[in-house]
Design a protein around this motif. Structure first.
Motif, mmCIF file in Angstrom:
data_model
loop_
_atom_site.group_PDB
_atom_site.id
_atom_site.type_symbol
_atom_site.label_atom_id
_atom_site.label_comp_id
_atom_site.label_asym_id
_atom_site.label_seq_id
_atom_site.Cartn_x
_atom_site.Cartn_y
_atom_site.Cartn_z
ATOM 1 N N LEU A 118 -27.742 -8.799 -6.722
ATOM 2 C CA LEU A 118 -28.214 -10.250 -6.941
ATOM 3 C C LEU A 118 -27.127 -11.161 -7.243
ATOM 4 N N TYR A 119 -25.820 -10.831 -7.804
ATOM 5 C CA TYR A 119 -24.734 -11.616 -7.737
ATOM 6 C C TYR A 119 -24.371 -11.953 -6.412
ATOM 7 N N GLY A 175 -20.698 -20.049 -2.770
ATOM 8 C CA GLY A 175 -19.558 -19.921 -3.385
ATOM 9 C C GLY A 175 -19.373 -20.736 -4.718
ATOM 10 N N ASN A 176 -20.347 -21.933 -4.884
ATOM 11 C CA ASN A 176 -20.067 -22.632 -6.083
ATOM 12 C C ASN A 176 -20.411 -21.834 -7.289
ATOM 13 N N PRO A 177 -19.276 -21.820 -8.106
ATOM 14 C CA PRO A 177 -19.051 -20.844 -9.510
ATOM 15 C C PRO A 177 -20.546 -21.601 -10.163
ATOM 16 N N GLU A 178 -20.934 -22.718 -10.601
ATOM 17 C CA GLU A 178 -21.910 -23.191 -11.495
ATOM 18 C C GLU A 178 -23.201 -23.027 -10.747
ATOM 19 N N LYS A 179 -23.527 -23.251 -9.772
ATOM 20 C CA LYS A 179 -24.731 -22.750 -8.817
ATOM 21 C C LYS A 179 -25.014 -21.172 -8.907
ATOM 22 N N THR A 180 -23.781 -20.557 -8.552
ATOM 23 C CA THR A 180 -23.879 -19.096 -8.483
ATOM 24 C C THR A 180 -24.269 -18.523 -9.813
ATOM 25 N N LYS A 181 -23.973 -19.115 -10.937
ATOM 26 C CA LYS A 181 -24.417 -18.618 -12.211
ATOM 27 C C LYS A 181 -26.033 -19.058 -12.371
ATOM 28 N N ALA A 182 -26.081 -19.976 -12.053
ATOM 29 C CA ALA A 182 -27.726 -20.592 -12.081
ATOM 30 C C ALA A 182 -28.669 -19.752 -11.284
ATOM 31 N N LEU A 183 -28.191 -19.720 -10.240
ATOM 32 C CA LEU A 183 -29.024 -18.495 -9.214
ATOM 33 C C LEU A 183 -28.959 -17.005 -9.701
ATOM 34 N N TYR A 184 -27.987 -16.703 -10.023
ATOM 35 C CA TYR A 184 -27.947 -15.193 -10.674
ATOM 36 C C TYR A 184 -29.080 -15.143 -11.865
ATOM 37 N N ARG A 203 -31.977 -12.663 -11.785
ATOM 38 C CA ARG A 203 -32.073 -11.383 -12.755
ATOM 39 C C ARG A 203 -33.277 -11.674 -13.466
ATOM 40 N N VAL A 204 -33.922 -12.905 -13.821
ATOM 41 C CA VAL A 204 -34.990 -12.841 -14.607
ATOM 42 C C VAL A 204 -36.261 -12.547 -13.591
#
Length: 122
Positions: free
Chosen positions: A36-37, A46-55, A59-60
């Motif tokens: 998922l990550y 590769g945008n870290p903020e977008k990556t976290k939001a999408l992850y 995951r939900v």
């Protein structure tokens, strides 16, 4: 009939809130699902903020899927989601969980540096 539908809808929202809380707790403890990550990194460019939001979103969704599947029988067995989550944790020699930032470095930055180095060998 409508009361029953309203109750199910309310239950679904409460369950979804629990899923978000669980995902944040996992993430803060360094527990990530690598597939998922990787998907989140790919979708975010590769945008870290977008990556976290999408992850978090992915995951939900996977927790919802696991919940659905755990209610059904798979040849008499249920999915052990806690064991799966524990197996997903990456730890160092001292047992410390690696940061999700490490994964970005590992899967994005390092290959990029290698490509640049190999291109400059000519």
């Amino acid at each position: 009939m409508f009361d029953s539908l309203k109750k199910r809808s309310a239950q679904a929202r409460i369950e979804e809130e629990r899923f978000y809380a669980k995902v944040i707790e996992e993430y803060e403890n360094g527990v990530v699902r690598h597939g998922l990550y990787a998907k989140a990194i790919e979708k975010s460019g590769g945008n870290p903020e977008k990556t976290k939001a999408l992850y978090i979103q992915f995951r939900v969704r996977s927790l919802k899927d696991e919940s659905e599947l755990s209610h059904e029988s798979d040849f008499g067995r249920k999915i052990d989601t806690d064991a799966y989550s524990k197996a997903a944790r990456i730890t160092d020699a001292q047992g410390q969980a690696w940061s999700p930032l490490f994964h970005i470095l590992l899967w994005v930055i390092v290959p990029l540096v290698l490509v640049i180095l190999f291109n400059n060998l000519d």
